[in-house]
Design a protein around this motif. Structure first.
Motif, PDB file in Angstrom:
ATOM      1  N   LEU A  40     -10.541  26.445-182.948  1.00 24.52           N
ATOM      2  CA  LEU A  40      -9.742  25.530-183.765  1.00 24.52           C
ATOM      3  C   LEU A  40      -8.285  25.977-183.822  1.00 24.52           C
ATOM      4  O   LEU A  40      -7.356  25.167-183.680  1.00 24.52           O
ATOM      5  N   VAL A  41      -8.081  27.272-184.027  1.00 23.54           N
ATOM      6  CA  VAL A  41      -6.710  27.799-184.099  1.00 23.54           C
ATOM      7  C   VAL A  41      -6.019  27.643-182.749  1.00 23.54           C
ATOM      8  O   VAL A  41      -4.826  27.322-182.680  1.00 23.54           O
ATOM      9  N   THR A  42      -6.761  27.877-181.671  1.00 16.23           N
ATOM     10  CA  THR A  42      -6.191  27.705-180.336  1.00 16.23           C
ATOM     11  C   THR A  42      -5.741  26.263-180.119  1.00 16.23           C
ATOM     12  O   THR A  42      -4.659  26.006-179.587  1.00 16.23           O
ATOM     13  N   GLN A  43      -6.596  25.317-180.543  1.00 12.45           N
ATOM     14  CA  GLN A  43      -6.233  23.907-180.408  1.00 12.45           C
ATOM     15  C   GLN A  43      -5.001  23.570-181.232  1.00 12.45           C
ATOM     16  O   GLN A  43      -4.112  22.830-180.794  1.00 12.45           O
ATOM     17  N   MET A  44      -4.924  24.116-182.437  1.00 12.44           N
ATOM     18  CA  MET A  44      -3.771  23.868-183.291  1.00 12.44           C
ATOM     19  C   MET A  44      -2.495  24.442-182.675  1.00 12.44           C
ATOM     20  O   MET A  44      -1.438  23.787-182.662  1.00 12.44           O
TER      21      MET A  44
END
Length: 300
Positions: A40-44
């Motif tokens: 999720l953090v990578t996508q953000m």
């Protein structure tokens, strides 16, 4: 017949070592949850870079004399600065805005957000400026070096905050994956111990099976199945927990930042896209650890 035996032996092993199985489910769930949070953090971070860094510019604001007297950047000092920027290989595009154009842009941006600010700002309050777009938005050194050049009042790097936020997101991603790795190592040791304990209790049965011709793979299958099922249960718990946390905690907490455009909303599909990879990797690790744990009991 063989499938029935493996299913019964697996169920028996899970019941016999219930507490350790639950511990494995919890450990696996924590590891998988941090991997999914890392996704999720990578996508953000990726979305933020695409949304802000690619569109960010460096604003070179000019001194009062140029702003007041040179409306078309035809003066010697302004023209020299423009030529220096345009000749720099790190610069993709240079756009000159005179004082009137700068004020018009200010009104366009803030008229709806803060009309009182616009009303209180005189038309000559904003300086002329160069809007500079860089080939590499992550490196503004070529333009910030102009801060002390004659005719330059200030250099404002609009991408600086985006880069700082991106670094923070990258750090959070690294922490999430680091914790996931530690939990994964703990899960692998726990799997090996769980399988060894289960195999110890069935050592006599395993010896008889090997004596009558059962293969090593068939003898080890119930222990591998125990580990795989426990790990899959942990991954399922992690997926549900992360999806619920995103919907009920993360998204509401970041709603204001989403609305202001400071953060790109997280896609719900990110968790489900990452889930097959997390589940596959978890099962592969569980199978390997289980085979190592039971190897000593099925080698004969």
């Amino acid at each position: 017949m063989r499938g029935v035996y493996i299913a019964k032996a697996t169920a028996s092993g899970l019941r016999r070592n219930l507490t350790m199985t639950l511990a494995l489910v919890i450990t696996s769930a924590i590891a998988a949850a941090f991997v999914l949070l890392g996704a999720l953090v990578t996508q953000m971070a990726t979305a933020a870079k695409q949304a802000y860094l690619d569109e960010a510019v460096v604003l070179v604001q000019l001194e009062e004399q140029i702003s007041a007297e040179d409306a078309d950047c035809s003066g010697r000092l302004c023209a020299q600065l423009r030529a220096r920027l345009e000749q720099d290989p790190a610069v993709v595009e240079v756009t000159f805005r005179n004082r009137a154009q700068s004020y018009a842009r200010f009104v366009e941006l803030f008229q709806d957000q803060d009309p009182d600010l616009v009303a209180d700002t005189p038309e000559d309050a904003l300086p002329a400026a160069f809007q500079v777009r860089l080939a590499d938005p992550t490196d503004a050194s070529a333009v910030t070096a102009l801060a002390d050049a004659p005719g330059v009042a200030t250099v404002s790097d609009q991408a600086a905050e985006a880069r700082a936020a991106s670094r923070n997101l990258d750090a959070a991603r690294t922490v999430a994956f680091g914790i996931a790795a530690l939990q994964a190592v703990a899960a692998l040791f726990l799997i090996a111990n769980l399988v060894q304990i289960s195999a110890f209790h069935r050592a006599t049965d395993l010896s008889i099976m090997r004596m009558v011709g059962a293969s090593r793979w068939f003898s080890a299958a119930p222990f591998v199945a125990e580990a795989a099922l426990a790990v899959l249960a942990g991954v399922a718990v992690a997926a549900g927990a992360v999806a619920a946390a995103k919907h009920f905690l993360i998204d509401p907490a970041l709603q204001d930042l989403y609305a202001s455009g400071l953060l790109v909303p997280l896609a719900d599909a990110t968790v489900w896209h990452a889930l097959p990879w997390v589940a596959g990797g978890s099962v592969a690790g569980a199978v390997a650890a289980a085979l190592v744990g039971v190897a000593g009991y099925v080698k004969a």
